[in-house]
Scaffold this motif. Structure first.
Motif, short mmCIF file in Angstrom:
data_model
loop_
_atom_site.label_atom_id
_atom_site.label_comp_id
_atom_site.label_asym_id
_atom_site.label_seq_id
_atom_site.Cartn_x
_atom_site.Cartn_y
_atom_site.Cartn_z
N UNK A 1 0.80 -1.26 -0.02
CA UNK A 1 0.05 -0.06 0.03
C UNK A 1 1.03 1.28 -0.11
N UNK A 2 2.10 1.13 -0.47
CA UNK A 2 3.02 2.39 -0.77
C UNK A 2 3.60 2.72 0.53
N UNK B 1 -10.37 -7.35 13.40
CA UNK B 1 -9.28 -6.46 13.11
C UNK B 1 -9.41 -5.16 13.84
N UNK B 2 -8.60 -4.68 14.46
CA UNK B 2 -8.42 -3.36 15.20
C UNK B 2 -7.35 -2.81 14.45
N UNK B 3 -7.54 -1.41 14.68
CA UNK B 3 -6.50 -0.29 14.23
C UNK B 3 -6.22 0.68 15.15
N UNK C 1 -3.70 2.96 4.59
CA UNK C 1 -2.58 2.71 5.52
C UNK C 1 -1.77 4.10 5.79
N UNK C 2 -1.90 4.76 7.00
CA UNK C 2 -1.21 5.82 7.32
C UNK C 2 0.23 5.44 8.09
N UNK D 1 2.65 -3.12 11.66
CA UNK D 1 2.95 -1.55 12.03
C UNK D 1 3.33 -0.79 10.60
N UNK D 2 2.86 0.23 10.19
CA UNK D 2 3.01 0.94 9.14
C UNK D 2 4.01 2.09 9.31
N UNK D 3 5.06 2.30 8.38
CA UNK D 3 5.80 3.20 8.44
C UNK D 3 5.88 3.95 7.11
#
Length: 251
Positions: free
Chosen positions: A10-11, A131-133, A191-192, A249-251
């Motif tokens: 997702x980039x 699914x939690x965010x 996704x951020x 984890x998104x970076x």
């Protein structure tokens, strides 16, 4: 058991950790977890499944559903979109139903997945795994439980912490292996950087309090460390069920 992988999707750069714990109630672990890079392009396919019951049907359903869903996603050549995800669940339904007819016992499971490539990210969910965010300090539940307990709590049939709700937790109206071959919920997510996603079976969701989960996901540790901390928390809460999670984890 814990694992850790680093992928792109997702980039974004994604750090992925998994953990699973048998708990103290069952003689074996009937949860199934798999998280892997996409074979044909940068991306992630993360899946958790929770078998229904504690017999061979439970074991077979979880294993087969995850294998079929993962293979379908890995073989898909185009951009991610709902159609191939619905098709992957439909194939899992067919194969698990066929296995159940051979075993002649309850053969069913939940399935919850997060799939991401350069075109975007999608949640696919059927059953009561979740699914939690965590984003900006707020922990949100992105999925809906396909249970009578959820319907009862939403519509006020009984308090969410009542004995009636506890009994209704086990009344699933959508799952892999259901005679009616129900479809999943499919949700697009953006996704951020800083997002933390948690896929988990009900051994986590029903035992680890919201505040404990929120603090754990916000701890800043590696994804595998967070995953292991959640399964450890399920043991502290009594270990009444198999407990499995994937942390992204998104970076």
């Amino acid at each position: 058991m814990t694992t850790m992988i680093e992928v792109s999707g997702a980039g974004r750069q994604l750090s992925v950790g998994t953990a699973t714990e048998v708990g103290r109630r069952y003689p074996a672990n009937f949860d199934v977890v798999r998280a892997a890079e996409l074979a044909r392009r940068p991306g992630l396919c993360a899946v958790v499944a929770d078998g229904m019951g504690a017999g061979e049907g439970s074991r077979t359903a979880g294993r087969l559903a995850v294998e079929v869903f993962t293979a379908a996603v890995q073989q898909h050549r185009g951009p991610l979109e709902p159609t191939p995800l619905f098709a992957a669940i439909a194939e899992a339904q067919r194969q698990v139903r066929a296995a159940g007819q051979e075993l002649r016992e309850l053969t069913g499971c939940t399935l919850t997945a997060l799939v991401a490539d350069a075109t975007g990210a999608w949640v696919t969910q059927i059953g009561d795994s979740r699914v939690y965010r965590l984003r900006g300090g707020l922990l949100e539940l992105l999925t809906v439980d396909h249970t009578a307990a959820w319907l009862g709590a939403v519509h006020g049939w009984y308090p969410a912490d009542s004995p009636q709700a506890a009994a209704a937790r086990y009344q699933l109206h959508r799952f892999i292996g259901h005679p009616s071959l129900p479809e999943p919920d499919v949700l697009s997510v953006t996704m951020f950087p800083g997002d933390v996603y948690c896929l988990c079976t009900d051994g986590i969701a029903e035992q680890v309090p919201y505040q404990r989960m929120e603090r754990t996901l916000a701890s800043g540790g590696p994804a595998a460390t967070i995953a292991a901390a959640l399964t450890a928390a399920s043991l502290e809460a009594g270990g009444r069920d198999n407990a499995t999670t994937v942390i992204v984890k998104v970076a």
